[in-house]
Design a protein around this motif. Sequence first.
Motif, PDB file in Angstrom:
ATOM      1  N   UNK A 217      42.196  41.437  50.609  1.00  0.00           N
ATOM      2  CA  UNK A 217      42.129  41.084  52.030  1.00  0.00           C
ATOM      3  C   UNK A 217      41.368  42.109  52.860  1.00  0.00           C
ATOM      4  N   UNK A 218      40.903  43.181  52.217  1.00  0.00           N
ATOM      5  CA  UNK A 218      40.180  44.238  52.914  1.00  0.00           C
ATOM      6  C   UNK A 218      38.677  44.216  52.626  1.00  0.00           C
ATOM      7  N   UNK A 219      38.249  43.328  51.750  1.00  0.00           N
ATOM      8  CA  UNK A 219      36.878  43.365  51.250  1.00  0.00           C
ATOM      9  C   UNK A 219      36.100  42.103  51.588  1.00  0.00           C
ATOM     10  N   UNK A 220      34.781  42.265  51.645  1.00  0.00           N
ATOM     11  CA  UNK A 220      33.921  41.092  51.809  1.00  0.00           C
ATOM     12  C   UNK A 220      33.761  40.397  50.459  1.00  0.00           C
ATOM     13  N   UNK A 221      33.210  39.215  50.490  1.00  0.00           N
ATOM     14  CA  UNK A 221      33.097  38.373  49.287  1.00  0.00           C
ATOM     15  C   UNK A 221      32.326  39.065  48.164  1.00  0.00           C
ATOM     16  N   UNK A 222      31.194  39.692  48.497  1.00  0.00           N
ATOM     17  CA  UNK A 222      30.381  40.349  47.468  1.00  0.00           C
ATOM     18  C   UNK A 222      31.162  41.477  46.808  1.00  0.00           C
ATOM     19  N   UNK A 223      31.852  42.282  47.593  1.00  0.00           N
ATOM     20  CA  UNK A 223      32.632  43.395  47.038  1.00  0.00           C
ATOM     21  C   UNK A 223      33.716  42.892  46.090  1.00  0.00           C
ATOM     22  N   UNK A 224      34.367  41.806  46.465  1.00  0.00           N
ATOM     23  CA  UNK A 224      35.393  41.236  45.588  1.00  0.00           C
ATOM     24  C   UNK A 224      34.789  40.781  44.256  1.00  0.00           C
ATOM     25  N   UNK A 225      33.621  40.163  44.320  1.00  0.00           N
ATOM     26  CA  UNK A 225      32.969  39.707  43.088  1.00  0.00           C
ATOM     27  C   UNK A 225      32.523  40.883  42.228  1.00  0.00           C
ATOM     28  N   UNK A 226      32.087  41.960  42.853  1.00  0.00           N
ATOM     29  CA  UNK A 226      31.694  43.162  42.108  1.00  0.00           C
ATOM     30  C   UNK A 226      32.899  43.725  41.364  1.00  0.00           C
TER      31      UNK A 226
ATOM     32  N   UNK B  75      46.230  41.176  31.951  1.00  0.00           N
ATOM     33  CA  UNK B  75      46.215  41.315  33.407  1.00  0.00           C
ATOM     34  C   UNK B  75      44.874  41.799  33.939  1.00  0.00           C
ATOM     35  N   UNK B  76      44.084  42.492  33.131  1.00  0.00           N
ATOM     36  CA  UNK B  76      42.735  42.853  33.606  1.00  0.00           C
ATOM     37  C   UNK B  76      41.949  41.587  33.929  1.00  0.00           C
ATOM     38  N   UNK B  77      42.016  40.622  33.039  1.00  0.00           N
ATOM     39  CA  UNK B  77      41.306  39.353  33.262  1.00  0.00           C
ATOM     40  C   UNK B  77      41.922  38.568  34.414  1.00  0.00           C
ATOM     41  N   UNK B  78      43.252  38.588  34.510  1.00  0.00           N
ATOM     42  CA  UNK B  78      43.920  37.877  35.599  1.00  0.00           C
ATOM     43  C   UNK B  78      43.504  38.442  36.952  1.00  0.00           C
ATOM     44  N   UNK B  79      43.546  39.754  37.097  1.00  0.00           N
ATOM     45  CA  UNK B  79      43.181  40.362  38.376  1.00  0.00           C
ATOM     46  C   UNK B  79      41.699  40.133  38.662  1.00  0.00           C
ATOM     47  N   UNK B  80      40.858  40.166  37.636  1.00  0.00           N
ATOM     48  CA  UNK B  80      39.436  39.843  37.833  1.00  0.00           C
ATOM     49  C   UNK B  80      39.298  38.426  38.383  1.00  0.00           C
ATOM     50  N   UNK B  81      40.029  37.507  37.790  1.00  0.00           N
ATOM     51  CA  UNK B  81      39.967  36.120  38.258  1.00  0.00           C
ATOM     52  C   UNK B  81      40.456  36.005  39.694  1.00  0.00           C
ATOM     53  N   UNK B  82      41.484  36.757  40.044  1.00  0.00           N
ATOM     54  CA  UNK B  82      42.002  36.706  41.413  1.00  0.00           C
ATOM     55  C   UNK B  82      40.987  37.256  42.410  1.00  0.00           C
ATOM     56  N   UNK B  83      40.290  38.324  42.048  1.00  0.00           N
ATOM     57  CA  UNK B  83      39.246  38.855  42.929  1.00  0.00           C
ATOM     58  C   UNK B  83      38.086  37.868  43.062  1.00  0.00           C
ATOM     59  N   UNK B  84      37.817  37.108  42.019  1.00  0.00           N
ATOM     60  CA  UNK B  84      36.708  36.157  42.050  1.00  0.00           C
ATOM     61  C   UNK B  84      37.080  34.819  42.690  1.00  0.00           C
ATOM     62  N   UNK B  85      38.361  34.553  42.820  1.00  0.00           N
ATOM     63  CA  UNK B  85      38.828  33.269  43.337  1.00  0.00           C
ATOM     64  C   UNK B  85      38.519  33.123  44.816  1.00  0.00           C
ATOM     65  N   UNK B  86      37.957  31.993  45.205  1.00  0.00           N
ATOM     66  CA  UNK B  86      37.729  31.758  46.638  1.00  0.00           C
ATOM     67  C   UNK B  86      39.053  31.765  47.400  1.00  0.00           C
TER      68      UNK B  86
END
Length: 114
Positions: A75-84, A33-44
Amino acid sequence: MSTGIEAISAERRRQFEVEGWTPEHDDQHTDETLALVAALYATPFRLFSQESSKDFFLFEDPWPSEWDDRWDKRDQLDRRSKLVIAGALIAAEIDRLDRAAMNPLNPPLERRDL
């Protein structure tokens, strides 16, 4: 502004110091799930949008049910923050796999049979 790798490193530090996550806690996430949630944060976002597009597959958000919704801040973050955050979670998963590989009683899961 920091570079991407500096921002990811700072976020990983924040996860330890502010959120209180530890390597031992991360080691419990053998379900990937660490990888899954990372992928979800990185997903457009548009991948999850309800508007149809021939260029993207649309599906329900697979946020893991075992993770409390309060950790979902996409839904609370900008794109860069999500990628970080995604990068920091990927680093956590890599570190978890490395620790598991050093423990012969708990080898990392490299491939799931589908």
